[in-house]
Design an enzyme around this catalytic site. Structure first.
Site, PDB file in Angstrom:
ATOM      1  N   LYS A 167       0.409  -1.441   0.077  1.00 41.28           N
ATOM      2  CA  LYS A 167      -0.115   0.061   0.093  1.00 41.28           C
ATOM      3  C   LYS A 167       0.999   1.496   0.111  1.00 41.28           C
ATOM      4  O   LYS A 167       1.506   1.568   1.093  1.00 41.28           O
ATOM      5  CB  LYS A 167      -0.851  -0.263   1.412  1.00 41.28           C
ATOM      6  CG  LYS A 167      -1.966   0.738   1.075  1.00 41.28           C
ATOM      7  CD  LYS A 167      -1.312   2.233   1.781  1.00 41.28           C
ATOM      8  CE  LYS A 167      -2.651   2.839   1.935  1.00 41.28           C
ATOM      9  NZ  LYS A 167      -2.174   4.850   1.947  1.00 41.28           N
ATOM     10  N   GLY A 218       6.343   5.243   8.942  1.00 42.09           N
ATOM     11  CA  GLY A 218       5.905   6.226   9.035  1.00 42.09           C
ATOM     12  C   GLY A 218       5.322   6.901   9.785  1.00 42.09           C
ATOM     13  O   GLY A 218       6.147   7.253  10.857  1.00 42.09           O
ATOM     14  N   SER A 219       4.319   8.224  10.079  1.00 48.74           N
ATOM     15  CA  SER A 219       4.472   8.911  11.206  1.00 48.74           C
ATOM     16  C   SER A 219       3.967   7.984  12.520  1.00 48.74           C
ATOM     17  O   SER A 219       3.474   7.086  12.142  1.00 48.74           O
ATOM     18  CB  SER A 219       3.443   9.947  11.470  1.00 48.74           C
ATOM     19  OG  SER A 219       2.752   9.320  10.824  1.00 48.74           O
ATOM     20  N   VAL A 220       4.934   8.310  13.932  1.00 52.46           N
ATOM     21  CA  VAL A 220       4.198   7.751  15.500  1.00 52.46           C
ATOM     22  C   VAL A 220       2.443   7.827  15.200  1.00 52.46           C
ATOM     23  O   VAL A 220       1.960   7.373  15.446  1.00 52.46           O
ATOM     24  CB  VAL A 220       5.000   9.166  16.361  1.00 52.46           C
ATOM     25  CG1 VAL A 220       4.487   8.196  17.839  1.00 52.46           C
ATOM     26  CG2 VAL A 220       6.007   8.554  16.063  1.00 52.46           C
ATOM     27  N   PRO A 221       1.410   9.080  14.632  1.00 52.82           N
ATOM     28  CA  PRO A 221       0.308   9.563  15.250  1.00 52.82           C
ATOM     29  C   PRO A 221      -0.481   7.670  14.175  1.00 52.82           C
ATOM     30  O   PRO A 221      -1.079   7.105  14.580  1.00 52.82           O
ATOM     31  CB  PRO A 221       0.210   9.727  14.774  1.00 52.82           C
ATOM     32  CG  PRO A 221       0.966  11.101  14.541  1.00 52.82           C
ATOM     33  CD  PRO A 221       2.333  10.384  14.696  1.00 52.82           C
ATOM     34  N   THR A 222       0.140   7.670  12.612  1.00 50.46           N
ATOM     35  CA  THR A 222      -0.345   7.046  12.235  1.00 50.46           C
ATOM     36  C   THR A 222       0.036   5.093  12.841  1.00 50.46           C
ATOM     37  O   THR A 222      -0.467   4.252  12.621  1.00 50.46           O
ATOM     38  CB  THR A 222      -0.202   7.166  10.798  1.00 50.46           C
ATOM     39  OG1 THR A 222      -0.411   8.250  10.507  1.00 50.46           O
ATOM     40  CG2 THR A 222      -0.556   6.231  10.028  1.00 50.46           C
ATOM     41  N   GLU A 240       8.521   0.902  11.331  1.00 49.86           N
ATOM     42  CA  GLU A 240       9.336   2.565  11.382  1.00 49.86           C
ATOM     43  C   GLU A 240       8.869   3.872  11.686  1.00 49.86           C
ATOM     44  O   GLU A 240       8.615   3.938  10.654  1.00 49.86           O
ATOM     45  CB  GLU A 240      10.704   1.641  10.518  1.00 49.86           C
ATOM     46  CG  GLU A 240      10.967   0.537  10.735  1.00 49.86           C
ATOM     47  CD  GLU A 240      12.010   0.577   9.189  1.00 49.86           C
ATOM     48  OE1 GLU A 240      11.708   1.314   7.757  1.00 49.86           O
ATOM     49  OE2 GLU A 240      11.917  -0.634   9.254  1.00 49.86           O
ATOM     50  N   CYS A 274      12.744   9.860   7.977  1.00 45.45           N
ATOM     51  CA  CYS A 274      13.427   9.596   9.455  1.00 45.45           C
ATOM     52  C   CYS A 274      14.755   9.404   9.928  1.00 45.45           C
ATOM     53  O   CYS A 274      14.770  10.133  11.539  1.00 45.45           O
ATOM     54  CB  CYS A 274      13.188   8.215  10.001  1.00 45.45           C
ATOM     55  SG  CYS A 274      13.623   6.740   9.144  1.00 45.45           S
ATOM     56  N   GLU A 373       9.200  16.578  15.841  1.00 43.97           N
ATOM     57  CA  GLU A 373       9.868  16.343  13.962  1.00 43.97           C
ATOM     58  C   GLU A 373       9.377  17.324  13.304  1.00 43.97           C
ATOM     59  O   GLU A 373       8.480  17.249  12.979  1.00 43.97           O
ATOM     60  CB  GLU A 373       9.625  14.606  14.326  1.00 43.97           C
ATOM     61  CG  GLU A 373      10.458  14.425  12.224  1.00 43.97           C
ATOM     62  CD  GLU A 373       9.703  12.702  12.163  1.00 43.97           C
ATOM     63  OE1 GLU A 373      10.984  12.327  11.821  1.00 43.97           O
ATOM     64  OE2 GLU A 373       8.638  12.412  12.880  1.00 43.97           O
TER      65      GLU A 373
END
Length: 470
Positions: A167, A218-222, A240, A274, A373
Site C-alpha cells: 500500500k 511512517g509517522s508516530v500517530p499513524t 518504523e 526519519c 519532528e
C-alpha cells in the site's frame, strides 16, 4: 502536460504532480474498491501457498535475479522517484542501488531461514527451532523513500516465503507499480501486488483481513493507529516511525569534515528522512565557529529540480507537507529560535514546494525546535556545558531512532554507546546505515523486529519448537 505513469482503472483516482513544478502531472492511479482488495488478498494467499513450497535455495536464486533486474532499471526507477518525491536524481539512484544491496543480504537468508539445532534436555531426543513463512504481509510505505522502503519489505518477505501486498503513499506510487511489474518475471502470479486504497480501507484490512503481518513505515500517530488495528487481528507488527535525531559535537580534529557529515545527514532528501539529524548538540567552546560553518554551507546550497545536476537540495514532497514545515518552523521562530540561515520558504508553492535550508540558533531543549519532528530542511543548534547535559538533551525526546557523537575521547565514546537511547548509534560519522545491519528504533521510533539484517527473520517468520524422540 500529460501523465507519465497510469495504473489502475476507475473514476476515482489519486493523481500526482512534480513537487518542483506542481503544474506538471506525473501519475494517475485508480483507487481499489474494498471488494477488489478482498480479491487481491485471496490471490495473495493462494500465491503464497505456492511460493512457500519452493526450496529456499531456489527462492534465493529467483530473488537474486529480481534484484538484478531492479538494478538494470535503476535509472527508470530513480526518475519515477524524483518526479513524484522531488529528491535529487542522484539520491533516488543511490536509494535504488542501496535497496538492492540490502536485498542481497536477504538472498543468503533465504537458504538459512533462521533455523537452528539446540541441546536436548532429555536422553533420546533431538531438538530444533524451526521457522516458517508468516503468510501474507501487508506493507504500508510512506512518500519519502518510494523505492527503498518497498524493497526493504519485499526482499526479506519473499526470501522467507511470504507474499506481499504493498500500500504505497498516494503521493509517490509509481515506483511501487514498477517494482511489481519487474517482479512478474520471477515469481508466481500475484505474489507481489499493489493496492491503491484509502487509509480507512487499509486500516480495515489490518484489523480484520486475511493477512498475517503488517509492516508500516511512517509517522508516530499513524503508527499507533496501525498498531491498534493489528491488535484487533492479533497479527505481528513491524513499525518504523519518526525521529528527532541528535548529533553531539563535542570535539573534533577536523571540524569542517564533522560538520559536512552532519549537514549531509540533515539535508539529504530535504530533511525528509526519519534518520535525518535535526538537532546538533554542540559544546559551547565550539558553538560560535560551528555555527559559522553551518550557516556558510546552508547559504551555499542551491535549490531546484531534482532532475538538474547542479541542484543541491530539492523541493518538499507535497503541498500539505510544505504547509506543515512552514507552519512549524514559523512557530519555532516565534517561540524564540533564531534563524541564522533560511527560516522561510523560497517563493510561492505554485512554483514548487521549496523551503530554504535553515539553521536555527538559540534553541531551547524543551522548545518546538528541540522536540518536534519538523521533517524538513531545518537543523536546530543547541549548546551545552557538560557531557551530562548533552546526553540529557540527546535522550530527552519521545523518539529513539538514531544518534551520532563526534569526539576523540574514548571515555565519552564508551559512555555514548552505553547510554544513547536510540536503536542506531553512530560515532564520528553521520547516520548512514550499513546494508547488513538491523535498521530500527526504540521508544516512539519503532515497535517489533528491525528491518534489514539478520533480525528481520523475527518478523517475517513464525517460530516453532520441535522435539524428535529417537
Amino acid at each position: 502536460m500529460g501523465f507519465r505513469y497510469e495504473f489502475g482503472a476507475g473514476d476515482d483516482a489519486f493523481e500526482t504532480v512534480n513537487p518542483a513544478n506542481p503544474s506538471e502531472n506525473v501519475g494517475r492511479y485508480g483507487i481499489m474498491s474494498p471488494d477488489a482488495l478482498g480479491r487481491v488478498i485471496e490471490q495473495a494467499n493462494a500465491a503464497q501457498a505456492e511460493w512457500a513450497k519452493v526450496p529456499g535455495l531456489e527462492r534465493s536464486q529467483r530473488l537474486n535475479a529480481f534484484i538484478d533486474a531492479v538494478e538494470a532499471r535503476a535509472d527508470e526507477l530513480a526518475t519515477a522517484g524524483t518526479l513524484e518525491q522531488g529528491k535529487l536524481f542522484r539520491e533516488s539512484k543511490g536509494e535504488t542501488m542501496k535497496s538492492c544491496a540490502e536485498g542481497r543480504f536477504s538472498v543468503g537468508e533465504a537458504a538459512r531461514m533462521g533455523a537452528m539445532a539446540i541441546a536436548s534436555g532429555r536422553a533420546g531426543f533431538s531438538n530444533q527451532i524451526l521457522r516458517r513463512p508468516r503468510g501474507v504481509i501487508f506493507c504500508i510505505s510512506p512518500w519519502n523513500f518510494p523505492i527503498s522502503t518497498p524493497m526493504r519489505k519485499i526482499c526479506p518477505a519473499l526470501a522467507f516465503g511470504n507474499a506481499v501486498i504493498m500500500k504505497p503513499s498516494q503521493f509517490t506510487p509509481a515506483a511501487n507499480f514498477l517494482l511489481a511489474q519487474i517482479a512478474e518475471e520471477f515469481f508466481p502470479k500475484n505474489l507481489i501486488q499493489v493496492a491503491m486504497v484509502f487509509g480507512r480501507t487499509a486500516s480495515d484490512v489490518v484489523a480484520s483481513g486475511d493477512v498475517h503481518g503488517v509492516s508500516f513505515t511512517g509517522s508516530v500517530p499513524t503508527g499507533k493507529l496501525v498498531y491498534a488495528a493489528a491488535a484487533q487481528n492479533l497479527i505481528p507488527v513491524q513499525l518504523e516511525l519518526g525521529g528527532k535525531n541528535g548529533a553531539i559535537l563535542n570535539d573534533s580534529d577536523d571540524l569542517e569534515n564533522a560538520i559536512t557529515q552532519i549537514m549531509g545527514a540533515a539535508f539529504m532528501t530535504s530533511g525528509q528522512r526519519c534518520t535525518a539529524i535535526s538537532r546538533v548538540i554542540v559544546h559551547k567552546d565550539l558553538a560560535a565557529k560551528a555555527k559559522d560553518i553551518f550557516v556558510a554551507k546552508a547559504d551555499a546550497m542551491k535549490l531546484g529540480s531534482g532532475m538538474e545536476e547542479s541542484t543541491d537540495i530539492g523541493p518538499l514532497c507535497n503541498l500539505p507537507h510544505w504547509n506543515d514545515v512552514c507552519d512549524v518552523t514559523k512557530k519555532a521562530i516565534a517561540e524564540g529560535a533564531k534563524p541564522l540561515a533560511g527560516g522561510e520558504p523560497l517563493g510561492d508553492p505554485s512554483d514548487g514546494y521549496f523551503y530554504k535550508p535553515t539553521i536555527l540558533s538559540d534553541v531551547e531543549h524543551d522548545s518546538i525546535a528541540g522536540q518536534q519532528e519538523i521533517f524538513g530542511p531545518v537543523l536546530s543548534v543547541l549548546e551545552y556545558d557538560t557531557f551530562d547535559q548533552a546526553m540529557e538533551m540527546l535522550n530527552g525526546t519521545e523518539f529513539g531512532l538514531t544518534s551520532s557523537l563526534f569526539s576523540n575521547r574514548n571515555d565519552l565514546i564508551q559512555r555514548f554507546l552505553a547510554e544513547s537511547q536510540n536503536g542506531m548509534i553512530h560515532v564520528n560519522h553521520g547516520t548512514v546505515p550499513d546494508n547488513n545491519m538491523p535498521f530500527g528504533g526504540i521508544k516512539n521510533s519503532g515497535v517489533g523486529a528491525y528491518s534489514v539484517g539478520p533480525t528481520a527473520v523475527n518478523f517475517y517468520t513464525s517460530e516453532h519448537s520441535a522435539y524428535i524422540s529417537w
